[in-house]
Design an enzyme around this catalytic site. Sequence first.
Site, PDB file in Angstrom:
ATOM      1  N   LYS A  71       0.836  -1.212   0.000  1.00 15.84           N
ATOM      2  CA  LYS A  71       0.000   0.000   0.000  1.00 15.84           C
ATOM      3  C   LYS A  71       0.868   1.258   0.000  1.00 15.84           C
ATOM      4  CE  LYS A  71      -1.956   1.601   4.058  1.00 15.84           C
ATOM      5  NZ  LYS A  71      -1.608   3.013   4.241  1.00 15.84           N
ATOM      6  N   ASN A  72       1.824   1.294   0.916  1.00 11.65           N
ATOM      7  CA  ASN A  72       2.591   2.531   1.081  1.00 11.65           C
ATOM      8  C   ASN A  72       3.579   2.782  -0.055  1.00 11.65           C
ATOM      9  OD1 ASN A  72       1.165   2.875   3.382  1.00 11.65           O
ATOM     10  ND2 ASN A  72       2.854   2.505   4.804  1.00 11.65           N
ATOM     11  N   CYS A  81      -5.885   7.600   9.352  1.00 13.15           N
ATOM     12  CA  CYS A  81      -6.064   6.916  10.625  1.00 13.15           C
ATOM     13  C   CYS A  81      -5.814   7.868  11.793  1.00 13.15           C
ATOM     14  CB  CYS A  81      -5.104   5.742  10.725  1.00 13.15           C
ATOM     15  SG  CYS A  81      -5.674   4.292   9.845  1.00 13.15           S
ATOM     16  N   ARG A  84      -0.652  14.210  13.564  1.00 10.75           N
ATOM     17  CA  ARG A  84      -0.292  14.128  12.153  1.00 10.75           C
ATOM     18  C   ARG A  84      -0.305  15.478  11.436  1.00 10.75           C
ATOM     19  NH1 ARG A  84      -2.306   8.509   9.647  1.00 10.75           N
ATOM     20  NH2 ARG A  84      -0.208   8.535   8.841  1.00 10.75           N
ATOM     21  N   ASP A 120       4.101   0.599  12.329  1.00 13.60           N
ATOM     22  CA  ASP A 120       2.921  -0.098  11.807  1.00 13.60           C
ATOM     23  C   ASP A 120       2.818  -1.537  12.310  1.00 13.60           C
ATOM     24  OD1 ASP A 120       2.219   2.166  10.450  1.00 13.60           O
ATOM     25  OD2 ASP A 120       2.756   1.441   8.462  1.00 13.60           O
ATOM     26  N   ARG A 145      -8.684  -1.225   4.593  1.00 12.50           N
ATOM     27  CA  ARG A 145      -7.961  -0.114   3.956  1.00 12.50           C
ATOM     28  C   ARG A 145      -6.546  -0.548   3.558  1.00 12.50           C
ATOM     29  NH1 ARG A 145      -8.416   5.483   6.998  1.00 12.50           N
ATOM     30  NH2 ARG A 145      -6.844   5.818   5.432  1.00 12.50           N
TER      31      ARG A 145
HETATM   32  C1  UD1 Z   1       3.814   6.822   6.595  1.00 12.40           C
HETATM   33  C2  UD1 Z   1       3.049   5.549   6.357  1.00 12.40           C
HETATM   34  C3  UD1 Z   1       2.487   5.000   7.658  1.00 12.40           C
HETATM   35  C4  UD1 Z   1       3.594   4.847   8.692  1.00 12.40           C
HETATM   36  C5  UD1 Z   1       4.387   6.135   8.833  1.00 12.40           C
HETATM   37  C6  UD1 Z   1       5.607   5.990   9.722  1.00 12.40           C
HETATM   38  C7  UD1 Z   1       2.148   5.891   4.120  1.00 12.40           C
HETATM   39  C8  UD1 Z   1       0.953   6.087   3.280  1.00 12.40           C
HETATM   40  N1  UD1 Z   1       1.945   5.828   5.452  1.00 12.40           N
HETATM   41  O1  UD1 Z   1       2.889   7.777   7.122  1.00 12.40           O
HETATM   42  O2  UD1 Z   1       1.922   3.716   7.381  1.00 12.40           O
HETATM   43  O3  UD1 Z   1       3.018   4.543   9.951  1.00 12.40           O
HETATM   44  O4  UD1 Z   1       4.858   6.578   7.541  1.00 12.40           O
HETATM   45  O5  UD1 Z   1       6.421   4.978   9.264  1.00 12.40           O
HETATM   46  O6  UD1 Z   1       3.260   5.730   3.632  1.00 12.40           O
HETATM   47  N2  UD1 Z   1       5.177  14.676  11.076  1.00 12.40           N
HETATM   48  C9  UD1 Z   1       5.249  16.022  11.384  1.00 12.40           C
HETATM   49  N3  UD1 Z   1       5.037  16.916  10.369  1.00 12.40           N
HETATM   50  C10 UD1 Z   1       4.782  16.541   9.091  1.00 12.40           C
HETATM   51  C11 UD1 Z   1       4.719  15.152   8.784  1.00 12.40           C
HETATM   52  C12 UD1 Z   1       4.925  14.251   9.815  1.00 12.40           C
HETATM   53  O7  UD1 Z   1       5.482  16.403  12.521  1.00 12.40           O
HETATM   54  O8  UD1 Z   1       4.615  17.394   8.218  1.00 12.40           O
HETATM   55  C13 UD1 Z   1       5.368  13.687  12.166  1.00 12.40           C
HETATM   56  C14 UD1 Z   1       4.148  12.784  12.365  1.00 12.40           C
HETATM   57  O9  UD1 Z   1       3.195  13.398  13.195  1.00 12.40           O
HETATM   58  C15 UD1 Z   1       4.791  11.563  12.978  1.00 12.40           C
HETATM   59  C16 UD1 Z   1       6.152  11.504  12.300  1.00 12.40           C
HETATM   60  O10 UD1 Z   1       6.395  12.796  11.762  1.00 12.40           O
HETATM   61  O11 UD1 Z   1       4.967  11.774  14.358  1.00 12.40           O
HETATM   62  C17 UD1 Z   1       6.270  10.487  11.201  1.00 12.40           C
HETATM   63  O12 UD1 Z   1       5.199  10.655  10.259  1.00 12.40           O
HETATM   64  P1  UD1 Z   1       5.399  10.352   8.717  1.00 12.40           P
HETATM   65  O13 UD1 Z   1       6.690   9.631   8.503  1.00 12.40           O
HETATM   66  O14 UD1 Z   1       5.173  11.600   7.955  1.00 12.40           O
HETATM   67  O15 UD1 Z   1       4.201   9.361   8.434  1.00 12.40           O
HETATM   68  P2  UD1 Z   1       3.263   9.323   7.173  1.00 12.40           P
HETATM   69  O16 UD1 Z   1       4.046   9.667   5.945  1.00 12.40           O
HETATM   70  O17 UD1 Z   1       2.002  10.031   7.448  1.00 12.40           O
END
Ligand code: UD1
Length: 417
Positions: A22-23, A116, A121, A305, A397
């Site tokens: 998925k990711n 989720c 986030r 995850d 999902r």
């Molecule tokens: C992706 C994965 C998700 C996985 C996560 C961490 C996809 C579709 N989803 O989610 O399955 O659990 O990586 O491995 O690929 N953060 C900020 N600011 C931002 C963005 C993120 O502070 O602009 C923080 C988030 O709140 C979190 C951390 O960074 O605490 C990591 O998040 P991130 O790596 O961005 O996760 P996703 O890309 O949303």
Amino acid sequence: MDSIRVTGGRPLDGTVSIQGSKNAALPMMAASLLHRGVSVLKGCPRIADVLCMEGILGEMGAVTWWEGHDLYLDCTKADKTEISEVYTGKMRSSVILLGAMLGRNKKGCLGYPGGCVIGKRPIDLHLLALRSLGARIEEGPFFLCASCRELKGSTISFPGKSVGATEQGILAAVLAKGETCLKNCAREPEIQWLCRYLRGMGAKISGEGGECIYITGVEELNGGNMQVPPDRIVAGTYLCACAATRGRITIENPPEGELDAFLEVYRKIGGQYKAKSGKLIADGSGVRFSLPYLETGVYPGFPTDLQSPMMAVLATIPGESHIREMIFEDRFKAAEQMNRMGAGIVTAGRDAFIHGGHPLLGCQVYAQELRGGAALILAALAAKGETEIHGYSYIRRGYERIGDDLRTLGAKCQPAF
Ligand code: UD1
């Protein structure tokens, strides 16, 4: 009804193959927008999040179709630059479309992303990446709009590691003018797959998998064509199911080298595995050691995850285990539901203390998010009697055929719609 019924108590036994990731697939779909023509993702999982992204691209003007598990995306006319929250509110990764829309049409407006509920986030790092490349961002009450005269290569220094923000920066930079250097990037395999996909389209990218990614912008990209890799989180979930039931399973197509941190933990709790002819043979029959401390981390650390699925396993092992969740601040929702089944889990902030080995008994439980929901299925496989897990749509999902796969492995489970 949106639930799955599981009757526990049988060790899993058999062979299973793993769906496409998925990711990995979602950012590749966004990348396909960067070519005005047809791209194909082979072995793409037909899961709710992919179908949602397909719907968004269709709303933008793309024509999409499936041939088995191959997803074709004709983005010749995908020029709509406004996508409402009706679509984007359904999933978090819709936000990465912004970088691709900027690369393609120099502007894009999105309703705010959903996804989720596992923490706050924020999207500040995504916006930092786009601003660094010259985009103007307006954050209205309903829409997030980005525009630019042209994207210009630059240095993007991320203050923290984010998978999505790294992907956002890459998607925006491949068609930007000049050189971009992304510093302090996330290193997750899905980022590497995105870079390989884009390179196949003609992008100039190097350094992925390390802390800095270098991109030289090109004028245009060709169509993409790639096999989506097996989903490392689904593979890890099935290995946890094997451990929770003390079973033995073979994974036909394991993700190569992407599960090292997880497998190290698997061994620590008494699980065994070996690679043979490209397959992974796992034996969970000796799982019996609790874990004094496990923390999740950015790749190559233990994946957040797989934190809830591992929690379900630890709930079955007598003794005290401790998990610290380092990535998302609210990712223990499944613990309360496992406690309804009899587990002894106490959470406090980012810590979960698991007093393992209490007998689990089937009952009604409620999935509230994707991976925590899958963990409830694993707890149910280890429980006595029947468990009904409501909120099965959260689980679907990310898992295309978890019910079928577990049945193939000898589990008794039946979706109830
Ligand atoms: C992706 C994965 C998700 C996985 C996560 C961490 C996809 C579709 N989803 O989610 O399955 O659990 O990586 O491995 O690929 N953060 C900020 N600011 C931002 C963005 C993120 O502070 O602009 C923080 C988030 O709140 C979190 C951390 O960074 O605490 C990591 O998040 P991130 O790596 O961005 O996760 P996703 O890309 O949303």
